[in-house]
Design a protein around this motif. Sequence first.
Motif, PDB file in Angstrom:
ATOM      1  N   TRP A  55      41.620  48.040  38.417  1.00 22.52           N
ATOM      2  CA  TRP A  55      40.173  48.057  38.610  1.00 22.52           C
ATOM      3  C   TRP A  55      39.478  47.562  37.344  1.00 22.52           C
ATOM      4  O   TRP A  55      39.790  48.020  36.245  1.00 22.52           O
ATOM      5  CB  TRP A  55      39.695  49.469  38.944  1.00 22.52           C
ATOM      6  CG  TRP A  55      40.321  50.035  40.183  1.00 22.52           C
ATOM      7  CD1 TRP A  55      41.287  50.987  40.249  1.00 22.52           C
ATOM      8  CD2 TRP A  55      40.032  49.665  41.535  1.00 22.52           C
ATOM      9  NE1 TRP A  55      41.618  51.247  41.561  1.00 22.52           N
ATOM     10  CE2 TRP A  55      40.859  50.447  42.380  1.00 22.52           C
ATOM     11  CE3 TRP A  55      39.154  48.760  42.122  1.00 22.52           C
ATOM     12  CZ2 TRP A  55      40.835  50.347  43.762  1.00 22.52           C
ATOM     13  CZ3 TRP A  55      39.120  48.661  43.504  1.00 22.52           C
ATOM     14  CH2 TRP A  55      39.949  49.438  44.308  1.00 22.52           C
ATOM     15  N   ASN A  89      35.727  50.261  42.665  1.00 24.49           N
ATOM     16  CA  ASN A  89      36.359  51.518  43.075  1.00 24.49           C
ATOM     17  C   ASN A  89      35.271  52.571  42.898  1.00 24.49           C
ATOM     18  O   ASN A  89      35.199  53.255  41.883  1.00 24.49           O
ATOM     19  CB  ASN A  89      37.573  51.812  42.193  1.00 24.49           C
ATOM     20  CG  ASN A  89      38.273  53.103  42.572  1.00 24.49           C
ATOM     21  OD1 ASN A  89      38.152  53.587  43.694  1.00 24.49           O
ATOM     22  ND2 ASN A  89      39.000  53.676  41.625  1.00 24.49           N
ATOM     23  N   ARG A  96      40.504  52.350  50.630  1.00 26.78           N
ATOM     24  CA  ARG A  96      40.230  51.878  49.272  1.00 26.78           C
ATOM     25  C   ARG A  96      40.948  50.558  49.004  1.00 26.78           C
ATOM     26  O   ARG A  96      40.368  49.637  48.411  1.00 26.78           O
ATOM     27  CB  ARG A  96      40.659  52.936  48.241  1.00 26.78           C
ATOM     28  CG  ARG A  96      40.358  52.516  46.802  1.00 26.78           C
ATOM     29  CD  ARG A  96      40.523  53.646  45.800  1.00 26.78           C
ATOM     30  NE  ARG A  96      41.905  54.110  45.687  1.00 26.78           N
ATOM     31  CZ  ARG A  96      42.309  55.013  44.786  1.00 26.78           C
ATOM     32  NH1 ARG A  96      41.431  55.555  43.943  1.00 26.78           N
ATOM     33  NH2 ARG A  96      43.570  55.395  44.737  1.00 26.78           N
ATOM     34  N   GLU A 141      39.239  46.614  48.700  1.00 24.02           N
ATOM     35  CA  GLU A 141      39.522  45.859  47.474  1.00 24.02           C
ATOM     36  C   GLU A 141      40.192  44.523  47.781  1.00 24.02           C
ATOM     37  O   GLU A 141      39.881  43.497  47.170  1.00 24.02           O
ATOM     38  CB  GLU A 141      40.416  46.705  46.554  1.00 24.02           C
ATOM     39  CG  GLU A 141      40.766  46.067  45.217  1.00 24.02           C
ATOM     40  CD  GLU A 141      42.004  45.172  45.258  1.00 24.02           C
ATOM     41  OE1 GLU A 141      42.151  44.332  44.355  1.00 24.02           O
ATOM     42  OE2 GLU A 141      42.814  45.310  46.210  1.00 24.02           O
TER      43      GLU A 141
END
Length: 465
Positions: free
Chosen positions: A94, A111, A411, A415
Amino acid sequence: MSAKIISLAAVLVASVAALPQATASIAAVASASTSIATGPSTSVPLSTVLSSAQVSLQTGAASHGSKIPYWSRCPLPVTSTTTSSKRYAPTITWPFLENGNFIDWKTYKSNGANLGGWLEKEKTHDPIWWDQHAPDANDEWTFCQMLGPKCGPVLEARYTSFLNTSTIDQLASVGVNTLRIPTTYAAWVKVPGSQLYTGTQQLHLRTITHYAITKYSMHIIIGLHSLPGGVNSLDIGEGLGHDAWFYNSTNLEYSFLAIDAVLFFIATSGHTSSFTLAPINEASDNLAGFGSAAGLSTNATNWILTYIQGVFKRIALVDKRIPLMLQDCFQGASYWAPFYAAGTNIVFDSHVYYFAAAGTYSEYVLPAVCGQAAYIQESETKFPTFIGEWSLQAMFNNTLADRKSIFDTERYAWEKYNSGGAFWTAISYSTAAVDGEGTQRDYWSYIDLINAGVITKATNASYCS
């Protein structure tokens, strides 16, 4: 203006003087708005508002792009299917931006977590506290109406107790790099007749954002989730049944004043590059169609486009590198994309909730998530897309054991295919039962999910690969 608000203005004005150089752009914003903006006491003709904002009334909404059919595609249909037991552990790095580097949402991966229910109160996510003060109120407008002069002190105390810097520490421990923070317009502008409380919200916001930026290099999205008059007839838009923001020139003027105050806050932060501005959220002029493409008319689209044009003008006074995040109002990014030239500093925000998807059983969510993220990305390639709200609750058969895999899958998918997302929400005290095991708090509260071991820094239970 009260002594408390004058003091707040003095604090923020002093922060400008403390900067190495007060640039002309900062001075331009400061001269247009104090920290708590005040506006006209009477109605303002639309021509005057538009002339002052140096914008024109938009009329080209019929040239919109394709609509995402939210009822059937957002979320994607979740049907009975054979799911694999295999899970993946992708390596995700991240990004954390150093101060001075402006964000590029085309390459950035969020995130994120929302600080929902904090500076814009929702009964759903803080019911025990709420019922101690105004159990018969169902929105913040009525909450303050019922409490009268007591509303301010009650809210101020809750702003302090609801979350603090230790909340940010815990979010950072699992790699959170982005905070999306909803506010009411009353945090920025005092609107005559509004029952929403105007107090020291900006000081609370300054404390948390400064800490998150300076200690963890987090990126901050400041959202105006309500606008004067109401943007969607819901509690989050101003108050239940309120939709008078549309086609009201005075409310548009106050909205621009609120934007001026937000930009003043950003400009005086000492970390201008650490912010994205989100000027509207889940707008709808047709409550019956809310959450679908039917929720927004062509005329309402023109009104939003006019407002956004004015917001871009104001951003340019401070720094055009500050991104504008446009919540898609359940139309999809592709609906809005034709109105903006390639290279416009804009990112589109879509909200995906499986608890609202008809027939959704938790055991069949995982394959849908992987397809959902790809579908959103494929439907709009001109501009970046961001999943600004998502949670773990499904409509049926929620199980505590499924939460880890659903979280890791969402998540990772946001991404991989999009610019990441922001979970709703960091803290929830909801006591509402869900279908299956537990309460909403078990599926919506990020901090509780960390404490339960559901959310970890590593992603090691994703269905997608």
